[in-house]
Motif scaffolding. Structure first.
Motif, short mmCIF file in Angstrom:
data_model
loop_
_atom_site.label_atom_id
_atom_site.label_comp_id
_atom_site.label_asym_id
_atom_site.label_seq_id
_atom_site.Cartn_x
_atom_site.Cartn_y
_atom_site.Cartn_z
N UNK A 116 12.67 21.37 -44.07
CA UNK A 116 13.21 20.48 -43.03
C UNK A 116 12.19 20.33 -41.91
N UNK A 117 11.90 19.08 -41.54
CA UNK A 117 10.97 18.78 -40.45
C UNK A 117 11.66 17.86 -39.44
N UNK A 118 11.22 17.98 -38.20
CA UNK A 118 11.76 17.14 -37.12
C UNK A 118 11.10 15.78 -37.18
N UNK A 119 11.92 14.73 -37.22
CA UNK A 119 11.42 13.36 -37.18
C UNK A 119 11.49 12.78 -35.77
N UNK A 120 12.53 13.16 -35.02
CA UNK A 120 12.70 12.60 -33.68
C UNK A 120 13.52 13.55 -32.83
N UNK A 121 13.18 13.59 -31.55
CA UNK A 121 13.95 14.37 -30.58
C UNK A 121 14.06 13.56 -29.30
N UNK A 122 15.22 13.66 -28.66
CA UNK A 122 15.41 13.02 -27.36
C UNK A 122 16.10 14.03 -26.45
N UNK A 123 15.61 14.13 -25.24
CA UNK A 123 16.10 15.12 -24.28
C UNK A 123 16.68 14.44 -23.05
N UNK A 124 17.68 15.07 -22.49
CA UNK A 124 18.32 14.62 -21.24
C UNK A 124 18.30 15.80 -20.28
N UNK A 125 17.67 15.63 -19.12
CA UNK A 125 17.64 16.66 -18.10
C UNK A 125 18.90 16.55 -17.25
N UNK A 126 19.64 17.65 -17.15
CA UNK A 126 20.88 17.67 -16.37
C UNK A 126 20.81 18.62 -15.17
N UNK A 127 19.90 19.56 -15.19
CA UNK A 127 19.78 20.51 -14.08
C UNK A 127 18.33 20.93 -13.94
#
Length: 127
Positions: A116-127
């Motif tokens: 398994x490999x990562x194709x895409x990541x999206x991050x949201x900063x909340x703190x």
């Protein structure tokens, strides 16, 4: 596929977290698809491609006081029709033992050649 995909992805995520904590750049490459895309949490910078992401981590590892990022998966949703899955969870960045930033993330994984490999990541900063 569901149980085995869930466990395999959680193990790969744990390996990624260890590599980040240990500044182990060679361990990160095999966890990323060649065309991986990451959208960062605060400024929404787009880091496209394995090479670009490895260069970004290399810069991060060279910082005097560096952030150590940990991703904690909450759910892994494997596709019943394709060798892909969606991971959702919480992330945290710690520097000098003090939390500096945190939020939520989603990652898309693909099974390629049995890994398994990562194709895409999206991050949201909340703190």
């Amino acid at each position: 596929m569901t149980a085995s995909a869930d466990l395999a992805i959680r193990m790969r995520r744990a390996a990624f977290n260890r590599a980040l904590a240990e500044a182990d750049l060679p361990a990160i490459g095999p966890l990323l698809a060649l065309d991986v895309v990451m959208v960062t949490g605060t400024d929404s910078a787009v880091i496209a491609g394995r090479k670009a992401q490895l260069m970004a981590w290399k810069r991060e590892f060279a910082a005097g006081t560096r952030m150590i990022y940990t991703r904690t998966p909450e759910t892994i949703l494997p596709s019943p029709v394709e060798p892909i899955a969606l991971e959702h969870g919480h992330w945290e960045g710690v520097a000098g033992g003090i939390p500096q930033a945190s939020g939520r993330y989603c990652a898309k994984w693909r099974e390629v050649g049995g890994a398994w490999v990562i194709e895409a990541e999206i991050y949201l900063t909340l703190a």
